[in-house]
Structure formats: structure tokens, C-alpha cells
Design an enzyme around this catalytic site. Structure first.
Site, short mmCIF file in Angstrom:
data_model
loop_
_atom_site.label_atom_id
_atom_site.label_comp_id
_atom_site.label_asym_id
_atom_site.label_seq_id
_atom_site.Cartn_x
_atom_site.Cartn_y
_atom_site.Cartn_z
N TRP A 110 10.35 6.64 0.18
CA TRP A 110 9.26 6.72 1.16
C TRP A 110 9.80 6.89 2.57
CZ3 TRP A 110 5.06 8.50 -0.52
CH2 TRP A 110 4.55 8.12 -1.77
N ASP A 180 6.86 0.71 7.75
CA ASP A 180 5.94 1.07 6.67
C ASP A 180 5.91 -0.11 5.70
OD1 ASP A 180 4.60 1.99 4.47
OD2 ASP A 180 5.89 3.74 4.12
N LYS A 204 -1.81 -0.65 -2.68
CA LYS A 204 -0.72 -1.26 -3.42
C LYS A 204 -0.97 -2.75 -3.58
CE LYS A 204 1.14 2.75 -3.17
NZ LYS A 204 2.31 3.17 -2.43
#
Ligand SMILES: *Cc1c(COP(=O)(O)O)cnc(C)c1O
Length: 371
Positions: A110, A180, A204
């Protein structure tokens, strides 16, 4: 946890996202879906500018503020476009027009994707990259090489695919730390004051797809330039209270319910963290005691409490494992294709009973292959 009534057929869902939600949240949403109490209409049907939605939005923002102890120096805004849009919005707002580079510390897929998007916007400096060991670890002290005067330093608190999680934030001097937090948001306390910007999609660990939380230090809003498209400018969301246009009303409502669940049932973020660490330990103890049969991807000092990643001796066994687990109601354990093996995502809402069931299955599976 009560798995009775309407939910008798629920399995244990180890999906990396969208992911398991607290049963209490689902049941509350179900009960209120046709008509919000006292409103007589569904949250799906009311105006996003109506008083009932005013209350839902305010309660959700307050819930986040209280759980994360967000101080007066930071704003919380809710956006759409997922964490992926933040890969672009962060550099558009914080890098455009700055003299320094944006520094990225790459600990997995990511962060690497985020850096790629930032390069479209301006100068990016990779301050550390774990690619050489397939993103199985964090940098150790002295390995991070920051650029002179970076516009910001970006990290990914939990790399969802590799299962690598920061346990302590890196030292980045006076540069704003941008994080993040998508896959461990609300799983543990965060020192918000130490961050310039935090972003997280909800699906998530904190709710459903459609809403993204951004927490930004107020002084950084001055970096956004007037040539930005209105909807890509953080100031638009701050000055319009997260409602410049129609917000994702249902996702905001669910996020609010999850905040209440963490506060009322899990003991806030400190309690949530203790709970999550204990769950992860159940699985890591199996890995550590398996004599190498289950080989963890991430190194022990940085392995994730959210996504437990590991390999079996060969791919045939891994396929067997996933299939046999599904037969026991343990779903979606296949690892990401880039890492292979198994990934057990055990977010906030995964009950201890689910992790215990997986642990027992793992022990039995190994034993059956030995005898
Ligand atoms: C899932 C995930 C993303 C992407 O989120 P989207 O909402 O699908 O854009 C980004 N970063 C991390 C750490 C993630 O886990």
C-alpha cells in the site's frame, strides 16, 4: 458473544476487507433499517441535511474525536473515494508548491502504491524500502534516510497484505508525519498530536466501504492551493463540515455505530488494543510452536495484530488448508497473490471464538499431516 437469533448461520469471516462487523452493529442497523426510531424513515432515505442526519453525523464525528482524543489542533473530515483517493489527495494538498520532497517509508504494497501516485504530483524521496526482503520488516534505527526538509513523511501503520505493523511511530524530526491507518484504524490508541495527517478507509476495521476518515492538523490546511479542484481540496470538507455534497450517509451511520460499540462494549481504544493483541497472540503462538510448519511472513518484532500472514511447506498444502478451513466455517483465509500462503485478518470485530476456532484448526491440521 451472542451468535443466536438471526445470526445462527454466520461463519467466521477472515476477509481482509470489506471485513467482519460487530454482530451488535449489524443487528442495530437491521432493526433501524426500515425506520429510524422517532423518524419513521430509513437512514437510507432521509435528506443528508435533515436534523436526524445532522445528529448522526455529529455523533459519528464526536465518537471519533472521543476515542482518538483528537485535540483542538486537528480537524476530522469524512470523504469518499477510499484510501486510494488519499494517495492522490495527500500530495495534491501537502506537496504541491512545496520546495521539499515527499518522503515515503515503504513497508509493503500500500505504501508503494501511495508513493507511485505522489510521483504524479511532485518530487518523492524513498526514505526506506523493504522490497529487498519482500516487505517482511520495518526499518531499524538509523536505516531511514530522510531528505532535507521533507514536505511530509508518509508511513503505512499496518501493511494489510504483508502483515507488517509499526509498533512505535518513526522519528521524523519536524516534518509532518502522514499515516495511512486504513487497516488498523480504531484498533489501538493513536497519538494524533504527533501526526500531520492520518487517513483511513472504514471497511477494514471501522465500518463499511464508502467513507474515509481524514484527520489533519489545522495549520497544514494553508498548504492547499486554489488551483485544486474543489472536491479534492481538504478545505472544502472542513469548511462544509464534511457535507459539501451528499455524503455516504449509510457508511457514516455504521461508522458511528462502530465507535459506540468500541466505547461501550470494548473499553475504548485501550481495551480494544488489549483484546486485539490477545487475539493475535493466539495465532502467533501456533506459528512459533509449529517447528516451522507455519512460517510467518513478517518478522516477529513487527508482525501485525490485524493481518496474520504465513506460509505452509508447499502450495498444495496451502490450498488444502484454505479448503479444509472453509469446511469448518473459517472463511477467506487465502493470502494475497503477491505474498501467497495464508492471511488471517482478525480485525476488531473478529470475536475471540473465531480466532480460537482457527487456532484449534491449525493445530489439528498440522498434527494430521505429521501422523
Ligand atoms: C485497503 C487499503 C487501502 C485501499 O483502500 P480503498 O478504500 O480500497 O481505496 C489503502 N491502504 C491500506 C493500508 C489498505 O489496507
Amino acid at each position: 458473544m451472542d451468535r443466536s437469533s438471526a445470526a445462527v448461520e454466520r461463519v467466521f469471516n477472515f476477509s481482509p476487507g470489506p471485513a467482519v462487523l460487530p454482530l451488535e452493529v449489524l443487528e442495530r442497523a437491521q432493526a433501524e433499517l426500515v425506520a429510524l426510531p422517532g423518524v419513521g424513515m430509513s437512514v437510507l432515505e432521509i435528506s443528508h441535511r435533515s436534523p436526524p442526519f445532522d445528529r448522526i453525523l455529529e455523533e459519528t464525528l464526536q465518537g471519533l474525536r472521543d476515542l482518538l482524543k483528537v485535540g483542538a489542533d486537528h480537524e476530522i473530515v469524512l470523504l469518499q473515494g477510499g484510501a486510494s483517493l488519499q494517495f492522490s489527495m495527500v500530495p495534491m494538498n501537502l506537496l504541491r508548491g512545496q520546495s521539499g520532497a515527499a518522503d515515503y517509508i515503504l513497508t509493503g504494497t500500500w505504501g508503494t502504491t501511495g508513493a507511485k501516485e505522489a510521483r504524479r504530483e511532485g518530487k518523492v524521496h524513498v526514505a526506506w524500502d523493504g522490497a529487498a526482503t519482500k516487505y517482511d520488516r520495518l526499518p531499524v534505527a538509523g536505516e531511514i534516510a530522510l531528505s532535507p526538509n521533507p514536505a511530509y513523511v508518509h508511513i503505512t501503520s499496518n501493511e494489510t497484505i504483508q502483515g507488517v505493523q509499526w509498533k512505535r511511530d518513526p522519528q521524523v524530526g519536524s516534518a509532518p508525519l502522514v499515516c495511512d491507518c486504513s487497516s488498523d484504524f480504531l484498533s489501538r490508541p493513536i497519538d494524533v498530536a504527533k501526526h500531520g495527517l492520518i487517513y483511513a478507509c472504514a471497511q477494514k476495521n471501522a465500518g463499511i466501504a464508502g467513507v474515509t476518515v481524514v484527520i489533519i492538523r489545522k495549520d497544514l490546511l494553508a498548504r492547499s492551493r486554489d488551483d485544486l479542484p474543489t472536491m479534492l481540496d481538504y478545505r472544502t470538507y472542513v469548511s462544509n463540515g464534511s457535507r459539501p455534497n451528499t455524503p455516504p450517509v449509510f457508511a457514516i451511520y455504521i461508522l458511528g455505530l462502530v465507535c459506540n460499540w468500541i466505547r461501550d462494549t470494548m473499553g475504548g481504544l485501550a481495551g480494544m488494543h488489549t483484546h486485539n493483541v490477545a487475539k493475535a497472540k493466539l495465532l502467533y503462538d501456533v506459528l512459533d510452536g509449529s517447528g516451522g510448519f507455519y512460517a510467518g511472513h513478517a518478522r516477529p518484532d513487527c508482525r501485525s495484530d490485524m493481518n496474520v500472514t504465513f506460509r505452509l511447506p508447499d502450495e498444495t498444502l496451502e490450498k488444502e488448508f484454505v479448503k479444509a478451513a472453509a469446511g469448518h466455517g473459517l472463511m477467506d483465509l487465502k493470502g494475497h497473490r503477491s505474498v501467497g500462503g495464508i492471511r488471517a485478518s482478525i480485525y476488531n470485530a473478529m470475536p475471540v471464538a473465531g480466532v480460537t476456532a482457527l487456532r484449534d484448526f491449525m493445530v489439528d491440521f498440522q498434527q494430521a499431516r505429521r501422523s
